[in-house]
Design a protein around this motif. Structure first.
Motif, PDB file in Angstrom:
ATOM      1  N   VAL A  66       0.812  -1.211   0.000  1.00 47.03           N
ATOM      2  CA  VAL A  66       0.000   0.000   0.000  1.00 47.03           C
ATOM      3  C   VAL A  66       0.849   1.265   0.000  1.00 47.03           C
ATOM      4  CG1 VAL A  66      -1.464   1.371   1.523  1.00 47.03           C
ATOM      5  CG2 VAL A  66      -2.080  -0.989   1.008  1.00 47.03           C
ATOM      6  N   ASN A  67       2.016   1.172   0.614  1.00 49.66           N
ATOM      7  CA  ASN A  67       2.851   2.372   0.710  1.00 49.66           C
ATOM      8  C   ASN A  67       3.655   2.640  -0.550  1.00 49.66           C
ATOM      9  OD1 ASN A  67       2.084   2.882   3.422  1.00 49.66           O
ATOM     10  ND2 ASN A  67       3.447   1.228   4.061  1.00 49.66           N
ATOM     11  N   SER A  68       3.577   1.691  -1.463  1.00 49.29           N
ATOM     12  CA  SER A  68       4.325   1.850  -2.697  1.00 49.29           C
ATOM     13  C   SER A  68       3.811   3.042  -3.502  1.00 49.29           C
ATOM     14  CB  SER A  68       4.204   0.578  -3.535  1.00 49.29           C
ATOM     15  OG  SER A  68       4.829   0.750  -4.778  1.00 49.29           O
ATOM     16  N   THR A  69       4.721   3.770  -4.063  1.00 51.56           N
ATOM     17  CA  THR A  69       4.332   4.953  -4.849  1.00 51.56           C
ATOM     18  C   THR A  69       4.228   4.625  -6.333  1.00 51.56           C
ATOM     19  OG1 THR A  69       6.649   5.599  -5.063  1.00 51.56           O
ATOM     20  CG2 THR A  69       5.416   6.528  -3.224  1.00 51.56           C
ATOM     21  N   ILE A  70       4.532   3.379  -6.673  1.00 52.46           N
ATOM     22  CA  ILE A  70       4.512   3.025  -8.080  1.00 52.46           C
ATOM     23  C   ILE A  70       3.085   2.819  -8.591  1.00 52.46           C
ATOM     24  CG2 ILE A  70       6.704   1.853  -7.869  1.00 52.46           C
ATOM     25  CD1 ILE A  70       5.072  -0.777  -8.292  1.00 52.46           C
ATOM     26  N   SER A  71       2.913   3.071  -9.855  1.00 56.52           N
ATOM     27  CA  SER A  71       1.646   2.788 -10.510  1.00 56.52           C
ATOM     28  C   SER A  71       1.904   1.664 -11.504  1.00 56.52           C
ATOM     29  CB  SER A  71       1.134   4.024 -11.243  1.00 56.52           C
ATOM     30  OG  SER A  71      -0.089   3.716 -11.862  1.00 56.52           O
ATOM     31  N   PRO A  72       1.464   0.462 -11.160  1.00 58.10           N
ATOM     32  CA  PRO A  72       1.819  -0.692 -11.986  1.00 58.10           C
ATOM     33  C   PRO A  72       1.224  -0.636 -13.383  1.00 58.10           C
ATOM     34  CG  PRO A  72       0.234  -1.304 -10.296  1.00 58.10           C
ATOM     35  CD  PRO A  72       0.648   0.094 -10.013  1.00 58.10           C
ATOM     36  N   LYS A  73       1.769  -1.438 -14.259  1.00 60.09           N
ATOM     37  CA  LYS A  73       1.219  -1.561 -15.605  1.00 60.09           C
ATOM     38  C   LYS A  73      -0.073  -2.386 -15.540  1.00 60.09           C
ATOM     39  CE  LYS A  73       4.780  -3.377 -17.827  1.00 60.09           C
ATOM     40  NZ  LYS A  73       5.289  -3.956 -19.087  1.00 60.09           N
ATOM     41  N   LEU A  74      -0.954  -2.126 -16.478  1.00 57.59           N
ATOM     42  CA  LEU A  74      -2.183  -2.908 -16.553  1.00 57.59           C
ATOM     43  C   LEU A  74      -1.880  -4.391 -16.701  1.00 57.59           C
ATOM     44  CD1 LEU A  74      -4.730  -0.992 -18.784  1.00 57.59           C
ATOM     45  CD2 LEU A  74      -4.895  -1.566 -16.367  1.00 57.59           C
ATOM     46  N   SER A  75      -0.908  -4.708 -17.537  1.00 56.46           N
ATOM     47  CA  SER A  75      -0.592  -6.104 -17.801  1.00 56.46           C
ATOM     48  C   SER A  75      -0.115  -6.814 -16.538  1.00 56.46           C
ATOM     49  CB  SER A  75       0.465  -6.211 -18.903  1.00 56.46           C
ATOM     50  OG  SER A  75       1.639  -5.522 -18.536  1.00 56.46           O
TER      51      SER A  75
ATOM     52  N   LYS B  56       0.906  15.585 -25.254  1.00 56.46           N
ATOM     53  CA  LYS B  56       0.709  15.861 -26.669  1.00 56.46           C
ATOM     54  C   LYS B  56      -0.260  14.870 -27.298  1.00 56.46           C
ATOM     55  CE  LYS B  56       3.618  19.131 -26.229  1.00 56.46           C
ATOM     56  NZ  LYS B  56       3.146  20.537 -26.241  1.00 56.46           N
ATOM     57  N   LYS B  57      -0.892  15.304 -28.365  1.00 55.52           N
ATOM     58  CA  LYS B  57      -1.911  14.469 -28.994  1.00 55.52           C
ATOM     59  C   LYS B  57      -1.336  13.160 -29.536  1.00 55.52           C
ATOM     60  CE  LYS B  57      -1.650  16.647 -33.588  1.00 55.52           C
ATOM     61  NZ  LYS B  57      -2.434  17.126 -34.740  1.00 55.52           N
ATOM     62  N   SER B  58      -0.071  13.183 -29.907  1.00 56.47           N
ATOM     63  CA  SER B  58       0.539  11.954 -30.418  1.00 56.47           C
ATOM     64  C   SER B  58       0.562  10.871 -29.333  1.00 56.47           C
ATOM     65  CB  SER B  58       1.948  12.225 -30.928  1.00 56.47           C
ATOM     66  OG  SER B  58       2.748  12.799 -29.916  1.00 56.47           O
ATOM     67  N   ASN B  59       0.762  11.302 -28.106  1.00 56.92           N
ATOM     68  CA  ASN B  59       0.791  10.335 -27.006  1.00 56.92           C
ATOM     69  C   ASN B  59      -0.601   9.783 -26.732  1.00 56.92           C
ATOM     70  OD1 ASN B  59       3.570  10.825 -26.633  1.00 56.92           O
ATOM     71  ND2 ASN B  59       3.112  12.628 -25.397  1.00 56.92           N
ATOM     72  N   ILE B  60      -1.603  10.624 -26.903  1.00 61.53           N
ATOM     73  CA  ILE B  60      -2.982  10.162 -26.729  1.00 61.53           C
ATOM     74  C   ILE B  60      -3.332   9.153 -27.815  1.00 61.53           C
ATOM     75  CG2 ILE B  60      -5.404  10.861 -26.669  1.00 61.53           C
ATOM     76  CD1 ILE B  60      -3.769  11.816 -24.277  1.00 61.53           C
ATOM     77  N   SER B  61      -2.904   9.463 -29.032  1.00 60.08           N
ATOM     78  CA  SER B  61      -3.156   8.546 -30.147  1.00 60.08           C
ATOM     79  C   SER B  61      -2.545   7.181 -29.861  1.00 60.08           C
ATOM     80  CB  SER B  61      -2.573   9.131 -31.433  1.00 60.08           C
ATOM     81  OG  SER B  61      -2.717   8.207 -32.482  1.00 60.08           O
ATOM     82  N   ARG B  62      -1.327   7.203 -29.365  1.00 63.62           N
ATOM     83  CA  ARG B  62      -0.656   5.938 -29.053  1.00 63.62           C
ATOM     84  C   ARG B  62      -1.405   5.177 -27.972  1.00 63.62           C
ATOM     85  NH1 ARG B  62       5.310   6.859 -27.356  1.00 63.62           N
ATOM     86  NH2 ARG B  62       4.239   8.032 -25.741  1.00 63.62           N
ATOM     87  N   SER B  68      -1.395  -0.758 -30.781  1.00 62.85           N
ATOM     88  CA  SER B  68      -0.268  -0.523 -29.894  1.00 62.85           C
ATOM     89  C   SER B  68       0.026  -1.752 -29.050  1.00 62.85           C
ATOM     90  CB  SER B  68      -0.565   0.664 -28.997  1.00 62.85           C
ATOM     91  OG  SER B  68       0.467   0.834 -28.063  1.00 62.85           O
ATOM     92  N   THR B  69       1.293  -2.031 -28.866  1.00 58.36           N
ATOM     93  CA  THR B  69       1.671  -3.212 -28.077  1.00 58.36           C
ATOM     94  C   THR B  69       1.960  -2.829 -26.633  1.00 58.36           C
ATOM     95  OG1 THR B  69       3.970  -2.913 -28.727  1.00 58.36           O
ATOM     96  CG2 THR B  69       2.632  -4.388 -30.067  1.00 58.36           C
ATOM     97  N   ILE B  70       1.858  -1.542 -26.318  1.00 56.30           N
ATOM     98  CA  ILE B  70       2.181  -1.127 -24.959  1.00 56.30           C
ATOM     99  C   ILE B  70       1.076  -1.486 -23.980  1.00 56.30           C
ATOM    100  CG2 ILE B  70       3.465   0.829 -25.853  1.00 56.30           C
ATOM    101  CD1 ILE B  70       1.170   2.574 -24.664  1.00 56.30           C
ATOM    102  N   SER B  71       1.463  -1.678 -22.748  1.00 54.20           N
ATOM    103  CA  SER B  71       0.509  -1.869 -21.661  1.00 54.20           C
ATOM    104  C   SER B  71       0.639  -0.662 -20.752  1.00 54.20           C
ATOM    105  CB  SER B  71       0.839  -3.144 -20.904  1.00 54.20           C
ATOM    106  OG  SER B  71      -0.075  -3.326 -19.852  1.00 54.20           O
ATOM    107  N   PRO B  72      -0.335   0.230 -20.819  1.00 57.23           N
ATOM    108  CA  PRO B  72      -0.197   1.492 -20.088  1.00 57.23           C
ATOM    109  C   PRO B  72      -0.186   1.302 -18.581  1.00 57.23           C
ATOM    110  CG  PRO B  72      -2.371   1.294 -21.071  1.00 57.23           C
ATOM    111  CD  PRO B  72      -1.572   0.151 -21.570  1.00 57.23           C
ATOM    112  N   LYS B  73       0.268   2.340 -17.900  1.00 59.70           N
ATOM    113  CA  LYS B  73       0.233   2.325 -16.450  1.00 59.70           C
ATOM    114  C   LYS B  73      -1.202   2.579 -15.994  1.00 59.70           C
ATOM    115  CE  LYS B  73       3.354   5.525 -15.527  1.00 59.70           C
ATOM    116  NZ  LYS B  73       4.030   6.349 -14.486  1.00 59.70           N
ATOM    117  N   LEU B  74      -1.516   2.064 -14.813  1.00 59.66           N
ATOM    118  CA  LEU B  74      -2.832   2.327 -14.249  1.00 59.66           C
ATOM    119  C   LEU B  74      -3.085   3.823 -14.121  1.00 59.66           C
ATOM    120  CD1 LEU B  74      -3.450  -0.218 -11.366  1.00 59.66           C
ATOM    121  CD2 LEU B  74      -4.712   0.072 -13.489  1.00 59.66           C
TER     122      LEU B  74
END
Lengths: 97, 97
Positions: A66-75, B56-62, B68-74
């Motif tokens: 809970v104290n972690s400041t990281i925001s994990p990836k969805l995956s 920037k809009k390019s980042n939103i597009s991505r 896209s193969t990325i898994s975004p952060k929560l």
DNA sequence: GACATAGTTATCATTTGTGATAACATTTGA
DNA sequence: TCAAATGTTATCACAAATGATAACTATGTC
């Protein structure tokens, strides 16, 4: 205890800034509580779920912390849930209603 | 069209490997569809939501891009949703039921 | 056709999450 | 109380997400 903690919480949340801070932090706490819950419901230790995910228990601890400041990836969350026998569902709910 | 696409999908999904692949990819597509939907429902362009999020809009597009193969952060998803006037809710659902 | 608006793609720099290791703390059960 | 099991913390290397820029495509409007 005479509910001192509850009183404190109630009072603190009446401060707009504190309330704002709380709304921002609450989801992160909530997520981690859920993670721990599904792992335990699956009857797994951090080390066991780490093995399934081919990583180390220290990384699981950090993810659940809970104290972690990281925001994990969805995956990361998705795979963790899958390892515990769950699937992740994301919904978007209109604010202020 | 006589539903050729539907037939193809049905046939393809009867292949266990393809079905497995589909289950893995479907959530990612679904998420991005939802992202685009809440942005449009909020009446925002990519550039407008980018400005709110100070990027920037390019980042939103991505972020929205299905390919896209990325898994975004929560936190990225959370902030995007907030900018569109939504809050993100995560639930964990037991598999195979 | 010229133009503006909206979205895409490629690239590179920077930030940050994740993996691994090791030492430590905590809990549990014999 | 001792030992084993479980979870935590700090650190470093590496991988991957994000930020910014620029050039491009697509679409609609005049």
């Amino acid at each position: 205890m005479r509910s001192t903690l509850k009183d404190f919480k109630k009072k603190a949340l009446s401060d707009p800034e504190v309330a704002e801070e709380y709304r921002n932090l609450a989801p992160a706490y909530e997520l981690r509580r859920q993670l721990i819950k599904i792992r335990k419901d699956a009857g797994l230790t951090q080390e066991q779920i780490a093995e399934i995910l081919q990583t180390k228990k220290s990384n699981i601890s950090r993810l659940e912390n809970v104290n972690s400041t990281i925001s994990p990836k969805l995956s990361t969350i998705e795979e963790y849930a899958k390892a515990a026998g769950y699937r992740m569902q994301i919904r978007f709910i209109p604010q202020s209603q």
